[in-house]
Design an enzyme around this catalytic site. Structure first.
Site, mmCIF file in Angstrom:
data_model
loop_
_atom_site.group_PDB
_atom_site.id
_atom_site.type_symbol
_atom_site.label_atom_id
_atom_site.label_comp_id
_atom_site.label_asym_id
_atom_site.label_seq_id
_atom_site.Cartn_x
_atom_site.Cartn_y
_atom_site.Cartn_z
ATOM 1 N N GLY A 193 34.064 2.260 19.426
ATOM 2 C CA GLY A 193 34.554 3.433 18.967
ATOM 3 C C GLY A 193 33.451 4.492 18.418
ATOM 4 O O GLY A 193 32.454 4.036 18.195
ATOM 5 N N ALA A 226 17.523 11.450 18.717
ATOM 6 C CA ALA A 226 16.415 10.816 17.935
ATOM 7 C C ALA A 226 15.670 9.853 19.080
ATOM 8 O O ALA A 226 14.471 9.716 19.108
ATOM 9 C CB ALA A 226 16.644 10.370 16.490
ATOM 10 N N ARG A 260 14.046 11.781 21.914
ATOM 11 C CA ARG A 260 12.887 12.585 21.699
ATOM 12 C C ARG A 260 11.801 11.691 21.251
ATOM 13 O O ARG A 260 10.446 12.157 21.710
ATOM 14 C CB ARG A 260 13.155 13.417 20.663
ATOM 15 C CG ARG A 260 14.439 14.613 20.902
ATOM 16 C CD ARG A 260 13.734 16.034 20.777
ATOM 17 N NE ARG A 260 14.409 17.012 21.630
ATOM 18 C CZ ARG A 260 15.046 17.968 20.776
ATOM 19 N NH1 ARG A 260 14.841 18.352 19.600
ATOM 20 N NH2 ARG A 260 15.941 18.858 21.630
ATOM 21 N N ARG A 313 35.013 0.440 25.645
ATOM 22 C CA ARG A 313 35.037 -0.845 25.365
ATOM 23 C C ARG A 313 35.186 -1.385 26.797
ATOM 24 O O ARG A 313 36.389 -1.352 27.137
ATOM 25 C CB ARG A 313 36.117 -1.214 24.383
ATOM 26 C CG ARG A 313 35.966 -0.264 23.000
ATOM 27 C CD ARG A 313 37.056 -0.854 21.960
ATOM 28 N NE ARG A 313 36.820 -0.421 20.529
ATOM 29 C CZ ARG A 313 37.376 0.500 20.268
ATOM 30 N NH1 ARG A 313 38.392 1.022 20.874
ATOM 31 N NH2 ARG A 313 37.008 0.943 18.758
ATOM 32 N N GLY A 367 29.137 -0.665 17.322
ATOM 33 C CA GLY A 367 29.591 -1.492 16.374
ATOM 34 C C GLY A 367 29.391 -3.089 16.735
ATOM 35 O O GLY A 367 28.550 -3.328 17.406
ATOM 36 N N ASP A 368 29.991 -3.681 16.141
ATOM 37 C CA ASP A 368 29.894 -5.168 16.333
ATOM 38 C C ASP A 368 30.176 -5.775 17.599
ATOM 39 O O ASP A 368 29.143 -6.767 18.025
ATOM 40 C CB ASP A 368 30.547 -6.172 15.185
ATOM 41 C CG ASP A 368 32.306 -5.796 15.177
ATOM 42 O OD1 ASP A 368 32.565 -4.810 16.038
ATOM 43 O OD2 ASP A 368 32.930 -6.483 14.445
ATOM 44 N N THR A 373 29.450 2.773 13.342
ATOM 45 C CA THR A 373 30.992 2.573 13.282
ATOM 46 C C THR A 373 31.509 3.124 11.991
ATOM 47 O O THR A 373 30.691 2.753 11.105
ATOM 48 C CB THR A 373 31.315 0.993 13.446
ATOM 49 O OG1 THR A 373 32.861 1.100 13.246
ATOM 50 C CG2 THR A 373 30.507 0.117 12.647
ATOM 51 N N ILE A 374 32.605 3.627 12.112
ATOM 52 C CA ILE A 374 33.050 4.230 10.594
ATOM 53 C C ILE A 374 33.692 3.114 9.772
ATOM 54 O O ILE A 374 33.711 3.162 8.616
ATOM 55 C CB ILE A 374 34.322 5.343 10.742
ATOM 56 C CG1 ILE A 374 35.391 4.585 11.461
ATOM 57 C CG2 ILE A 374 33.758 6.384 11.511
ATOM 58 C CD1 ILE A 374 36.701 5.305 11.207
ATOM 59 N N ASP A 375 33.806 1.927 10.553
ATOM 60 C CA ASP A 375 34.452 1.011 9.575
ATOM 61 C C ASP A 375 33.512 0.133 8.543
ATOM 62 O O ASP A 375 33.968 -0.401 7.707
ATOM 63 C CB ASP A 375 34.755 -0.421 10.641
ATOM 64 C CG ASP A 375 35.906 0.167 11.775
ATOM 65 O OD1 ASP A 375 36.610 1.113 11.280
ATOM 66 O OD2 ASP A 375 36.010 -0.711 12.510
ATOM 67 N N ASP A 398 31.653 -2.587 8.904
ATOM 68 C CA ASP A 398 32.079 -4.010 8.557
ATOM 69 C C ASP A 398 30.954 -4.956 9.222
ATOM 70 O O ASP A 398 31.170 -6.005 9.752
ATOM 71 C CB ASP A 398 33.311 -4.195 9.417
ATOM 72 C CG ASP A 398 33.280 -3.844 11.197
ATOM 73 O OD1 ASP A 398 32.229 -3.105 11.378
ATOM 74 O OD2 ASP A 398 34.151 -3.906 11.921
ATOM 75 N N GLY A 458 39.711 1.110 9.673
ATOM 76 C CA GLY A 458 38.713 0.137 9.217
ATOM 77 C C GLY A 458 39.058 -1.330 9.923
ATOM 78 O O GLY A 458 38.371 -2.112 9.522
ATOM 79 N N ARG A 459 40.268 -1.394 10.711
ATOM 80 C CA ARG A 459 40.368 -2.907 11.405
ATOM 81 C C ARG A 459 40.766 -3.709 10.148
ATOM 82 O O ARG A 459 41.376 -3.570 9.401
ATOM 83 C CB ARG A 459 39.280 -3.012 12.338
ATOM 84 C CG ARG A 459 39.835 -3.682 13.710
ATOM 85 C CD ARG A 459 38.761 -3.880 14.644
ATOM 86 N NE ARG A 459 38.224 -2.959 15.329
ATOM 87 C CZ ARG A 459 38.763 -2.356 16.467
ATOM 88 N NH1 ARG A 459 39.703 -3.395 17.038
ATOM 89 N NH2 ARG A 459 38.152 -1.566 17.253
ATOM 90 N N LYS A 511 52.131 9.893 -15.210
ATOM 91 C CA LYS A 511 51.156 10.316 -14.002
ATOM 92 C C LYS A 511 51.773 11.182 -13.560
ATOM 93 O O LYS A 511 53.108 11.006 -13.141
ATOM 94 C CB LYS A 511 50.548 9.394 -13.438
ATOM 95 C CG LYS A 511 49.520 8.615 -14.086
ATOM 96 C CD LYS A 511 48.455 8.028 -12.878
ATOM 97 C CE LYS A 511 47.371 7.286 -13.760
ATOM 98 N NZ LYS A 511 46.250 6.733 -12.681
ATOM 99 N N ARG A 538 37.545 9.750 12.480
ATOM 100 C CA ARG A 538 36.288 9.557 13.701
ATOM 101 C C ARG A 538 35.701 10.613 14.105
ATOM 102 O O ARG A 538 34.706 10.684 14.695
ATOM 103 C CB ARG A 538 36.995 8.641 14.658
ATOM 104 C CG ARG A 538 37.275 7.195 14.615
ATOM 105 C CD ARG A 538 36.789 6.477 15.438
ATOM 106 N NE ARG A 538 36.884 6.530 16.952
ATOM 107 C CZ ARG A 538 37.576 5.716 17.593
ATOM 108 N NH1 ARG A 538 38.314 4.782 16.794
ATOM 109 N NH2 ARG A 538 37.692 5.996 18.746
HETATM 110 O O1 F6P Z 1 36.228 0.523 15.041
HETATM 111 C C1 F6P Z 1 36.692 1.812 14.858
HETATM 112 C C2 F6P Z 1 37.885 2.001 14.729
HETATM 113 O O2 F6P Z 1 38.333 3.287 14.619
HETATM 114 C C3 F6P Z 1 39.009 1.346 13.708
HETATM 115 O O3 F6P Z 1 39.132 1.605 12.518
HETATM 116 C C4 F6P Z 1 40.213 1.247 14.641
HETATM 117 O O4 F6P Z 1 41.247 0.217 14.116
HETATM 118 C C5 F6P Z 1 40.093 1.259 16.022
HETATM 119 O O5 F6P Z 1 38.473 1.811 15.945
HETATM 120 C C6 F6P Z 1 40.815 2.231 16.638
HETATM 121 O O6 F6P Z 1 40.599 2.083 18.011
HETATM 122 P P1 F6P Z 1 41.009 2.863 19.120
HETATM 123 O O7 F6P Z 1 40.093 4.205 18.972
HETATM 124 O O8 F6P Z 1 40.837 2.222 20.427
HETATM 125 O O9 F6P Z 1 42.494 3.352 18.794
#
Ligand code: F6P
Length: 324
Positions: free
Chosen positions: A14, A25, A28, A75, A105-106, A128-130, A132, A173-174, A216, A257
């Site tokens: 992702g 970076a 260069r 992927r 990512g992983d 990766t934004i996750d 993880d 965040g999966r 609230k 993202r």
């Molecule tokens: O790993 C990054 C991520 O944005 C996860 O948070 C999310 O579950 C997944 O990728 C979504 O994947 P796609 O872009 O293939 O829908």
């Protein structure tokens, strides 16, 4: 020092804000050190197609602030197979590539580990934004995603308070609750649902009703996409249970993202990109750059792909306490 003359770079998995800053970076720094630089398109998928071209200093100009990745990403199923990895090694050899930086990512680090095990000098950079991944406090892109989420929560709270509503805000965040937990703290959420701490619908309903009774004007409920209760299921149940607030759902989705990388992500991406090239040129391989404390240091890819990052339960508890 090594005799790396041609260094390639790819982005995989992702996309994450700051990937472009890191490509710049890497390119260069490698060019500065007298290497040729090759940009591989669409991650391992493009590598298997032999889709790569030289990158010069000007081609990576004007991208420091751009979200996404100019190289494209994917992927790849084929690359997970032994045949795919053998073919990738051959293609890299044909193109004279003798070192590779993998930004991702992983899953991308598992791919990097596989190529390192076949003898290719390789260094990973976590993006990766996750957030993880084991081995780095922060991956590139996390800070920008959190800023996007924070901005969305602030806006949703305005309308929630005006109508006395509960807003269920779903974060990405999966299987990792990092984004949701941190969003809970920085966005002032009443409830946070994460995969690492399953809850019942009744528990959530009790908290929301309690918040209503305590006066609230809104209730912000952050639901991590991997939580044990689906956002839609929870919204439906809360409506039926009459918890005081009426409910609305916002699924933040892929907006998390995109966007310009924050100053933090640009700095991290620049530091990690430079360190990755320095490491390769110094003969290091089979490692990923990790932010450990304040320093960017190499960590073994073997550990990155086999070890599990701990859940941020201390911040989860903090979010709960601050929702009082
Ligand atoms: O790993 C990054 C991520 O944005 C996860 O948070 C999310 O579950 C997944 O990728 C979504 O994947 P796609 O872009 O293939 O829908």
């Amino acid at each position: 020092m090594t005799d790396i003359k041609r260094l390639a770079v790819l982005t995989s998995g992702g996309d994450a804000p700051g990937m472009n800053t890191c490509i710049r970076a890497v390119a260069r720094c490698a060019l500065f050190n007298g290497c040729d630089v090759i940009g591989i398109r669409d991650g391992y998928e493009g590598l298997l197609r032999g889709d790569m071209a030289p990158l010069d200093a000007r081609e990576v100009g004007g991208i420091i602030q751009r979200g996404g990745t100019i190289l494209g990403t994917a992927r790849s199923e084929e690359f997970r197979t032994e045949a795919g990895q053998l073919s990738a090694m051959q293609i890299l050899k044909q193109h004279g590539v003798d070192g590779l930086v993998v930004i991702g990512g992983d899953g991308s680090m598992r791919g990097a580990r596989a190529l390192a095990a076949r003898g290719l000098p390789i260094v990973g950079v976590p993006a990766t934004i996750d957030n993880d991944m084991w081995g780095t406090n922060m991956a590139i892109g996390v800070d920008t995603a959190l800023n996007t989420i924070c901005d969305a929560i602030d806006k949703l709270r305005d309308t929630a308070s005006s109508h006395r509503r509960a807003f269920l805000i779903e974060t990405m965040g999966r299987n990792c609750g990092y984004l949701a937990v941190m969003a809970g703290v920085i966005g002032g959420a009443e409830v946070v649902l994460i995969p690492e701490a399953p809850v019942t619908i009744e528990e959530v309903a009790a908290k929301v009703e309690d918040a209503y009774k305590r006066g609230k004007t809104h209730s912000i409920i952050i639901v991590s996409e991997g939580a044990n209760i689906l956002t839609t299921e929870l919204a439906g149940a809360l409506e039926k249970m009459s918890v005081g607030f009426s409910t609305r759902i916002t699924i933040l989705g892929h907006i998390q993202r995109g966007g310009r990388p924050t100053a933090f992500d640009r700095l991290l991406a620049s530091r990690m990109g430079v360190k990755a090239v320095d490491a390769l040129l110094a003969g290091q391989t089979d490692v990923m750059m990790g932010l450990r404390g304040r320093e960017v240091e190499p960590v073994p890819l073997e550990d990155v792909v086999t070890r599990q990052r701990e859940a941020n339960l201390d911040y989860y508890e903090m979010a709960k306490m601050l929702a009082f």
